[in-house]
Write an enzyme that holds these catalytic residues in place. Sequence first.
Site, PDB file in Angstrom:
ATOM      1  N   THR A   1      -3.748   5.483   3.693  1.00 14.06           N
ATOM      2  CA  THR A   1      -2.489   6.074   3.239  1.00 14.06           C
ATOM      3  C   THR A   1      -2.650   6.875   1.949  1.00 14.06           C
ATOM      4  OG1 THR A   1      -1.523   4.092   4.201  1.00 14.06           O
ATOM      5  CG2 THR A   1      -0.035   5.523   3.050  1.00 14.06           C
TER       6      THR A   1
ATOM      7  N   LYS B   1       0.843  -1.215   0.000  1.00 17.90           N
ATOM      8  CA  LYS B   1       0.000   0.000   0.000  1.00 17.90           C
ATOM      9  C   LYS B   1       0.866   1.249   0.000  1.00 17.90           C
ATOM     10  CE  LYS B   1       0.702   1.342   4.388  1.00 17.90           C
ATOM     11  NZ  LYS B   1       1.169   2.675   4.836  1.00 17.90           N
TER      12      LYS B   1
HETATM   13  O1  13P Z   1       1.714   2.895   7.674  1.00 17.91           O
HETATM   14  C1  13P Z   1       1.223   3.953   7.943  1.00 17.91           C
HETATM   15  C2  13P Z   1      -0.214   4.119   8.219  1.00 17.91           C
HETATM   16  O2  13P Z   1      -0.840   2.883   8.409  1.00 17.91           O
HETATM   17  C3  13P Z   1       2.078   5.159   7.951  1.00 17.91           C
HETATM   18  O3  13P Z   1       2.188   5.611   6.670  1.00 17.91           O
HETATM   19  P1  13P Z   1       3.442   6.454   6.195  1.00 17.91           P
HETATM   20  O4  13P Z   1       4.673   5.614   6.433  1.00 17.91           O
HETATM   21  O5  13P Z   1       3.171   6.722   4.760  1.00 17.91           O
HETATM   22  O6  13P Z   1       3.466   7.710   7.024  1.00 17.91           O
END
Ligand code: 13P
Length: 314
Positions: A236, A179
């Site tokens: 995300t 993701k």
């Molecule tokens: O995994 C995450 C949310 O579930 C954090 O996302 P980021 O690493 O893109 O900040």
Amino acid sequence: MSIAVIGAGAFGTALALSLAGKTDVTLWGRDTAWAERRENPRLPGIALPRSLQVTDRLDKIGARTILLALPAQTLGGFLADHAARFDGRDLVSCAKGIDLVTLNGPSALIAQACPRSNVAVLTGPSFAADIARGLPTALTLACADAATAEHLQRDLSTASLRLYRTTDVAGAELGGALKNVIAIAAGAAIGAGFGDSARASIVTRGFAEMTRLAAALGARPETLTGLSGLGDLVLTCTSDQSRNFRYGLALGAGDDFAAGTTVEGAATARAVAALAPRLGVELPISQLVAGLAEGRIAMEHALDILLNRPLKEE
Ligand SMILES: O=C(CO)COP(=O)(O)O
Ligand SMILES: NC(=O)C1=CN([C@@H]2O[C@H](COP(=O)(O)OP(=O)(O)OC[C@H]3O[C@@H](n4cnc5c(N)ncnc54)[C@H](O)[C@@H]3O)[C@@H](O)[C@H]2O)C=CC1
């Protein structure tokens, strides 16, 4: 029961803080100069209780259950140096990525380095700041050993952190890793001004890519529709809190992005691009993100690359 968290970044600190309300927790970081102030600069504005022990000494880690919350690309090196210390304990991977050197997920790296351990994965839609503030969050706890999954689910759930369990480690782990790649593409679409409709297409077609690749690597398709896959993808790709999304925004807009920020999707896209031909799966969005992250593809060509693909059935 006692728990240790390895990695005093935003996520490790948030998990340690959340669990410290329930049990004895030690947080290990390689740099803990901030500990006396009881505020980690990676998690600004959050006061850490005195009951949470913070250390930079691995020999102080005696807990039976260890959460490994280091960035995915640093885990292999850390294990090469320190795995013997942890072998035989229950080890929970909290990293969301695919290792570029081995093309394995974090749980496989841990299992190889610590063959006597039960290895689990904690993943799902959750920003560290939300967990640290005690906001309600649901996560997935995956472990191939069902009994270990049950006890870790109990031990790691808190009043605000609700864990669901599965034995599909590959599915849960790949959802969280992949993701991030799609979130970069979604951010790039928004950053380039392509609009919300384009983002929805990327999320949907990106989800199809995630499911295809995960299935080729032995995951159960239904796991991808759960918290660790679709749930985290939605979070995300739609929130400015995500570093992967923000990195994509910067790519799309041609802006600079803060060096040193953990953006797991950039390296994972490259790992995915290396896996795709070996597994015989087509992953156009992920391969495009790899090209953008490596600087091989310029943003102004990105749209043509996706839109000029042959027309096909959905
Ligand atoms: O995994 C995450 C949310 O579930 C954090 O996302 P980021 O690493 O893109 O900040
Ligand atoms: N921040 C978040 O909201 C969430 C993060 N995650 C995942 O957690 C993992 C860690 O991310 P964050 O904590 O956010 O990163 P971060 O950027 O906040 O912190 C990373 C930490 O790792 C440490 N570190 C880096 N290399 C190291 C090494 N070789 N040895 C020891 N320590 C090392 C750094 O000093 C830093 O404290 C990533 O895989 C991320 O995807 C998962 C869910 C939410």
